[in-house]
Motif scaffolding. Structure first.
Motif, PDB file in Angstrom:
ATOM      1  N   ALA A 106      14.133 -11.287  18.005  1.00 47.73           N
ATOM      2  CA  ALA A 106      13.701 -12.679  18.205  1.00 47.73           C
ATOM      3  C   ALA A 106      14.277 -13.615  17.146  1.00 47.73           C
ATOM      4  O   ALA A 106      14.587 -14.773  17.425  1.00 47.73           O
ATOM      5  CB  ALA A 106      12.182 -12.745  18.199  1.00 47.73           C
ATOM      6  N   GLN A 108      17.124 -13.741  16.025  1.00 45.55           N
ATOM      7  CA  GLN A 108      18.490 -14.161  16.342  1.00 45.55           C
ATOM      8  C   GLN A 108      18.535 -15.073  17.565  1.00 45.55           C
ATOM      9  O   GLN A 108      19.554 -15.693  17.832  1.00 45.55           O
ATOM     10  CB  GLN A 108      19.369 -12.933  16.598  1.00 45.55           C
ATOM     11  CG  GLN A 108      19.635 -12.130  15.337  1.00 45.55           C
ATOM     12  CD  GLN A 108      20.438 -10.873  15.638  1.00 45.55           C
ATOM     13  OE1 GLN A 108      20.016 -10.035  16.437  1.00 45.55           O
ATOM     14  NE2 GLN A 108      21.584 -10.730  15.022  1.00 45.55           N
ATOM     15  N   CYS A 109      17.430 -15.132  18.303  1.00 47.83           N
ATOM     16  CA  CYS A 109      17.419 -15.928  19.542  1.00 47.83           C
ATOM     17  C   CYS A 109      17.561 -17.423  19.280  1.00 47.83           C
ATOM     18  O   CYS A 109      18.129 -18.141  20.090  1.00 47.83           O
ATOM     19  CB  CYS A 109      16.163 -15.632  20.357  1.00 47.83           C
ATOM     20  SG  CYS A 109      16.209 -13.965  21.074  1.00 47.83           S
ATOM     21  N   LEU A 112      21.076 -18.274  19.163  1.00 48.49           N
ATOM     22  CA  LEU A 112      21.643 -18.145  20.502  1.00 48.49           C
ATOM     23  C   LEU A 112      21.303 -19.358  21.366  1.00 48.49           C
ATOM     24  O   LEU A 112      22.128 -19.832  22.148  1.00 48.49           O
ATOM     25  CB  LEU A 112      21.113 -16.858  21.141  1.00 48.49           C
ATOM     26  CG  LEU A 112      21.658 -16.480  22.512  1.00 48.49           C
ATOM     27  CD1 LEU A 112      23.164 -16.366  22.487  1.00 48.49           C
ATOM     28  CD2 LEU A 112      21.049 -15.171  22.972  1.00 48.49           C
ATOM     29  N   ILE A 113      20.085 -19.873  21.217  1.00 51.09           N
ATOM     30  CA  ILE A 113      19.664 -21.051  21.997  1.00 51.09           C
ATOM     31  C   ILE A 113      20.322 -22.301  21.426  1.00 51.09           C
ATOM     32  O   ILE A 113      20.789 -23.168  22.160  1.00 51.09           O
ATOM     33  CB  ILE A 113      18.123 -21.167  22.006  1.00 51.09           C
ATOM     34  CG1 ILE A 113      17.527 -19.975  22.773  1.00 51.09           C
ATOM     35  CG2 ILE A 113      17.669 -22.487  22.623  1.00 51.09           C
ATOM     36  CD1 ILE A 113      16.040 -19.767  22.566  1.00 51.09           C
ATOM     37  N   VAL A 133      16.799 -16.803  27.974  1.00 52.39           N
ATOM     38  CA  VAL A 133      16.170 -16.118  26.846  1.00 52.39           C
ATOM     39  C   VAL A 133      14.666 -16.152  27.101  1.00 52.39           C
ATOM     40  O   VAL A 133      14.088 -17.218  27.285  1.00 52.39           O
ATOM     41  CB  VAL A 133      16.492 -16.819  25.502  1.00 52.39           C
ATOM     42  CG1 VAL A 133      15.769 -16.131  24.345  1.00 52.39           C
ATOM     43  CG2 VAL A 133      17.999 -16.824  25.246  1.00 52.39           C
ATOM     44  N   GLU A 143      11.356  -8.115  19.530  1.00 53.89           N
ATOM     45  CA  GLU A 143      12.586  -8.376  20.282  1.00 53.89           C
ATOM     46  C   GLU A 143      12.278  -9.159  21.558  1.00 53.89           C
ATOM     47  O   GLU A 143      11.173  -9.100  22.079  1.00 53.89           O
ATOM     48  CB  GLU A 143      13.276  -7.061  20.647  1.00 53.89           C
ATOM     49  CG  GLU A 143      13.763  -6.305  19.428  1.00 53.89           C
ATOM     50  CD  GLU A 143      14.586  -5.075  19.791  1.00 53.89           C
ATOM     51  OE1 GLU A 143      15.702  -4.954  19.299  1.00 53.89           O
ATOM     52  OE2 GLU A 143      14.097  -4.239  20.568  1.00 53.89           O
ATOM     53  N   ARG A 144      13.294  -9.873  22.030  1.00 51.42           N
ATOM     54  CA  ARG A 144      13.165 -10.610  23.291  1.00 51.42           C
ATOM     55  C   ARG A 144      14.246 -10.154  24.262  1.00 51.42           C
ATOM     56  O   ARG A 144      15.316  -9.708  23.846  1.00 51.42           O
ATOM     57  CB  ARG A 144      13.375 -12.108  23.046  1.00 51.42           C
ATOM     58  CG  ARG A 144      12.250 -12.791  22.320  1.00 51.42           C
ATOM     59  CD  ARG A 144      12.401 -14.273  22.541  1.00 51.42           C
ATOM     60  NE  ARG A 144      11.861 -15.062  21.447  1.00 51.42           N
ATOM     61  CZ  ARG A 144      11.985 -16.374  21.376  1.00 51.42           C
ATOM     62  NH1 ARG A 144      12.651 -17.027  22.299  1.00 51.42           N
ATOM     63  NH2 ARG A 144      11.460 -17.047  20.376  1.00 51.42           N
ATOM     64  N   VAL A 146      17.139 -11.010  26.882  1.00 51.05           N
ATOM     65  CA  VAL A 146      18.068 -12.085  27.240  1.00 51.05           C
ATOM     66  C   VAL A 146      18.737 -11.632  28.533  1.00 51.05           C
ATOM     67  O   VAL A 146      19.437 -10.621  28.568  1.00 51.05           O
ATOM     68  CB  VAL A 146      19.126 -12.314  26.130  1.00 51.05           C
ATOM     69  CG1 VAL A 146      20.150 -13.352  26.559  1.00 51.05           C
ATOM     70  CG2 VAL A 146      18.444 -12.741  24.829  1.00 51.05           C
TER      71      VAL A 146
END
Length: 202
Positions: A106, A108-109, A112-113, A133, A143-144, A146
């Motif tokens: 999460a 790192q998301c 990414l967004i 995401v 964690e998420r 994607v």
């Protein structure tokens, strides 16, 4: 006798070796296709492991140089497309979109967004793939998921860009990896099963 020139360059120069980054990509996939995984492992030279468990969803972990990982992802994407095509009558109009679910820490998301969704919008526009995401964390983890959808070529471009972002912004803090179908009940059950299990006689 081989000339020194012929011998050099076989294993790649030391500079090249230093530049190759080891990348680990985790994906959620259904089923356990042993033969397919074995073939992809051999042809991509990436290390591929599939989580154990009775849950239909498994975590597939691909590790290797960025090239090997992208080769493996592209083979998986084309194999999924082939499997989708097998269900239709060959002459289906257009190609069915393939969906890959990556599992990313999460922390790192956010990168990414991007600010106000700018980065993810840029990835969507430049690759033509759909990228989502998940807002929530996967159960019992940090964690998420994607989700990336599109034809294999667009998915591969998209995964390359996602990996570039991930490599630029390492996860912050400890990551608790997601294990499909893992709950307290499952842990207790498996612990009891292990205790009462006798190894098979060879």
């Amino acid at each position: 006798m081989a000339s020194p020139d012929g011998a050099s360059g076989v294993g790649g120069s030391p500079e090249e070796t230093e530049l190759s980054i080891t990348l680990t990509l985790r994906m959620l996939m259904h089923g356990k296709k042993g033969e397919t995984v074995k073939r992809i492992r051999e042809q991509s030279s990436a290390r591929i492991t599939i989580s154990e468990g009775c849950c239909p969803e498994r975590i597939t972990t691909i590790t290797g140089s960025t090239d090997a990982v992208f080769r493996a992802v592209s083979m998986i994407a084309f194999k999924l497309e082939e499997d989708l095509g097998a269900g239709s009558d060959g002459a289906a109009a257009g190609r069915s979109p393939v969906t890959l679910r990556l599992v990313i820490p999460a922390s790192q998301c956010g990168s990414l967004i991007g600010k106000a969704g700018a980065k993810i919008r840029e990835i969507r526009e430049s690759t033509g793939a759909q990228v989502q995401v998940a807002g929530d964390l996967l159960p019992n983890s940090t964690e998420r998921a994607v989700t990336v959808s599109g034809v294999p070529d667009t998915i591969i471009q998209c995964v390359r860009q996602i990996c570039a972002v991930i490599l630029e912004s390492p996860p912050k803090g400890a990551t608790i990896p997601y294990h499909p179908g893992l709950s307290l009940g499952t842990i207790l059950l498996s612990a009891n099963q292990v205790r009462g299990h006798r190894p098979p006689r060879g």
